[in-house]
Design a protein around this motif. Structure first.
Motif, PDB file in Angstrom:
ATOM      1  N   ALA A  33      87.438  93.224 144.266  1.00  0.00           N
ATOM      2  CA  ALA A  33      87.215  93.689 145.640  1.00  0.00           C
ATOM      3  C   ALA A  33      86.495  92.625 146.467  1.00  0.00           C
ATOM      4  O   ALA A  33      86.863  92.366 147.616  1.00  0.00           O
ATOM      5  CB  ALA A  33      86.418  94.992 145.629  1.00  0.00           C
ATOM      6  N   LEU A  34      85.490  91.976 145.874  1.00  0.00           N
ATOM      7  CA  LEU A  34      84.746  90.943 146.605  1.00  0.00           C
ATOM      8  C   LEU A  34      85.626  89.728 146.893  1.00  0.00           C
ATOM      9  O   LEU A  34      85.477  89.082 147.928  1.00  0.00           O
ATOM     10  CB  LEU A  34      83.511  90.506 145.802  1.00  0.00           C
ATOM     11  CG  LEU A  34      82.332  91.491 145.790  1.00  0.00           C
ATOM     12  CD1 LEU A  34      81.339  91.123 144.705  1.00  0.00           C
ATOM     13  CD2 LEU A  34      81.641  91.511 147.145  1.00  0.00           C
TER      14      LEU A  34
ATOM     15  N   LEU B  98      86.829  89.877 132.032  1.00  0.00           N
ATOM     16  CA  LEU B  98      85.430  90.264 132.013  1.00  0.00           C
ATOM     17  C   LEU B  98      85.235  91.386 131.002  1.00  0.00           C
ATOM     18  O   LEU B  98      86.117  92.216 130.820  1.00  0.00           O
ATOM     19  CB  LEU B  98      84.985  90.725 133.398  1.00  0.00           C
ATOM     20  CG  LEU B  98      85.229  89.728 134.526  1.00  0.00           C
ATOM     21  CD1 LEU B  98      84.723  90.296 135.830  1.00  0.00           C
ATOM     22  CD2 LEU B  98      84.541  88.429 134.228  1.00  0.00           C
TER      23      LEU B  98
ATOM     24  N   SER C  17      83.772  94.056 131.211  1.00  0.00           N
ATOM     25  CA  SER C  17      83.470  95.341 131.826  1.00  0.00           C
ATOM     26  C   SER C  17      84.467  95.599 132.947  1.00  0.00           C
ATOM     27  O   SER C  17      84.650  94.754 133.830  1.00  0.00           O
ATOM     28  CB  SER C  17      82.043  95.324 132.383  1.00  0.00           C
ATOM     29  OG  SER C  17      81.923  96.206 133.464  1.00  0.00           O
ATOM     30  N   THR C  18      85.127  96.742 132.926  1.00  0.00           N
ATOM     31  CA  THR C  18      86.109  97.039 133.980  1.00  0.00           C
ATOM     32  C   THR C  18      85.413  97.276 135.312  1.00  0.00           C
ATOM     33  O   THR C  18      85.949  96.934 136.362  1.00  0.00           O
ATOM     34  CB  THR C  18      86.952  98.276 133.620  1.00  0.00           C
ATOM     35  OG1 THR C  18      86.051  99.327 133.253  1.00  0.00           O
ATOM     36  CG2 THR C  18      87.887  97.992 132.463  1.00  0.00           C
ATOM     37  N   THR C  19      84.194  97.830 135.278  1.00  0.00           N
ATOM     38  CA  THR C  19      83.442  98.042 136.517  1.00  0.00           C
ATOM     39  C   THR C  19      83.202  96.710 137.207  1.00  0.00           C
ATOM     40  O   THR C  19      83.408  96.564 138.417  1.00  0.00           O
ATOM     41  CB  THR C  19      82.087  98.706 136.203  1.00  0.00           C
ATOM     42  OG1 THR C  19      82.317  99.855 135.402  1.00  0.00           O
ATOM     43  CG2 THR C  19      81.364  99.100 137.467  1.00  0.00           C
ATOM     44  N   LEU C  20      82.787  95.722 136.418  1.00  0.00           N
ATOM     45  CA  LEU C  20      82.532  94.398 136.962  1.00  0.00           C
ATOM     46  C   LEU C  20      83.828  93.769 137.466  1.00  0.00           C
ATOM     47  O   LEU C  20      83.875  93.201 138.558  1.00  0.00           O
ATOM     48  CB  LEU C  20      81.883  93.523 135.883  1.00  0.00           C
ATOM     49  CG  LEU C  20      81.455  92.127 136.297  1.00  0.00           C
ATOM     50  CD1 LEU C  20      80.394  92.184 137.382  1.00  0.00           C
ATOM     51  CD2 LEU C  20      80.920  91.342 135.111  1.00  0.00           C
TER      52      LEU C  20
ATOM     53  N   GLN D 279      86.478  95.230 138.603  1.00  0.00           N
ATOM     54  CA  GLN D 279      86.896  95.825 139.879  1.00  0.00           C
ATOM     55  C   GLN D 279      86.047  95.319 141.037  1.00  0.00           C
ATOM     56  O   GLN D 279      86.561  95.055 142.125  1.00  0.00           O
ATOM     57  CB  GLN D 279      86.811  97.346 139.792  1.00  0.00           C
ATOM     58  CG  GLN D 279      88.005  97.932 139.035  1.00  0.00           C
ATOM     59  CD  GLN D 279      87.744  99.345 138.546  1.00  0.00           C
ATOM     60  OE1 GLN D 279      86.725  99.938 138.870  1.00  0.00           O
ATOM     61  NE2 GLN D 279      88.675  99.875 137.761  1.00  0.00           N
ATOM     62  N   ALA D 280      84.739  95.158 140.803  1.00  0.00           N
ATOM     63  CA  ALA D 280      83.866  94.656 141.864  1.00  0.00           C
ATOM     64  C   ALA D 280      84.245  93.231 142.225  1.00  0.00           C
ATOM     65  O   ALA D 280      84.316  92.865 143.400  1.00  0.00           O
ATOM     66  CB  ALA D 280      82.407  94.731 141.428  1.00  0.00           C
TER      67      ALA D 280
END
Lengths: 204, 204
Positions: free
Chosen positions: A14-15, A3, A5-8, A10-11
């Motif tokens: 987690a999901l 992805l 974006s690393t924020t995306l 990680q989300a």
């Protein structure tokens, strides 16, 4: 899948840890949340945080609770002499929804299942026996077994009955038979056979 | 369904807002999270919080990004003269996964669909035209239309082509034909018919 974006990322990771959610569904959920107003996403995040930090299990019946004792166990309207033994929290809610039961509960946290490695010690059985033995917090007159009508449920029913009978408590189990609204023609043979054997006096 | 904990109720309500998650599934997810180590739940909560606060959309291609410009747009290894127009972020990832494309992207954020109330102004079309017109951040030589092969995708392709042609940019679209690994016998007639009409020189 990389992805941008690393924020995306990680989300999504987690999901994807949720049951029944794979990486593709996790990505769909995350991209959906990106389109939502951030207040809603923050609300979800905060709700989940409180799930980790604020929730307790009732020390009497092991149901989920905000405090040390759940609203059902602490309600003066409920009859503490009757304890209904269920597999899990969902079953407490299913019975509460019927609005037919005014006693208390005891959540086992599962049923005996050697195949899944669930033994007697993994379940809240000892605390049930203590509840009946000591009469604390209230003397118990009847234990209703409301476990699933499966092989594992039956095994657990059998074991619990064997342990409870010597304590002088009345042990009952929920009725099994033809579902209300069902045609006999489509009812499975075992259920129909048992419902004939276990017939009850006619009630209008 | 009345839950015996307001914390749980709030978590279930928040989870039920996710697409494809009803109240029953939301309850199942919440009860699953209750059994998980709290560090994992906190990690999920924190990931979602960052989704609301830390994520950006690339100001050039509108893909998700940690910063103002996404890693693809800012990579010196990519060819900025080729721009591939896709419907959404998932499609960027699908094309990236093929490892066959080294140009940049432009995420429309949907396709023209009057039935769903999606018009030209709801999509990132104006910024695409500006990208081509101004040659900022880099001159564009070719625009590849990689929209879904649906009625809406075709409508959008048609509109974009009409807007792009006068700007003197080369407009191409992804090849449509028989999927690799498919038997002709099971390929739908329209795809097979077009793949014969649009046949290409033999390549070994």
């Amino acid at each position: 899948m990389d992805l941008p974006s690393t924020t995306l990322t990680q989300a999504v990771e987690a999901l994807a840890g949720l049951p029944g959610v794979g990486r593709r569904t996790a990505l769909r959920l995350a991209l959906h949340l990106l389109k939502e107003p951030s207040a809603e996403v923050l609300n979800l995040s905060e709700s989940l945080r409180r799930l980790a930090t604020d929730i307790h299990f009732c020390r009497i019946c092991h149901c989920v609770s905000d405090g040390e004792v759940c609203p059902i166990c602490s309600s003066p309207k409920r009859n503490p002499a009757i304890v209904c033994v269920v597999e899990n929290v969902q079953d407490v809610m299913a019975i509460e929804n019927t609005q037919q039961y005014t006693g208390l509960y005891h959540v086992l946290g599962g049923v005996i299942s050697p195949i899944d490695g669930v033994g007697i010690r993994d379940l809240n059985i000892e605390s049930l026996l203590q509840r009946v033995k000591t009469g604390d917090p209230a003397p118990v007159e009847e234990v209703i077994l409301a476990l699933p009508t499966t092989m594992e449920g039956d095994t657990t029913n059998f074991y619990l009955n064997k342990q409870l009978q010597p304590l002088g408590v009345k042990v009952t189990m929920i009725a099994r038979g033809v579902s209300i609204g069902d045609n006999l023609e489509y009812t499975d043979e075992i259920t129909l056979g048992r419902s004939i054997l276990n017939r009850v006096p006619f009630e209008a």
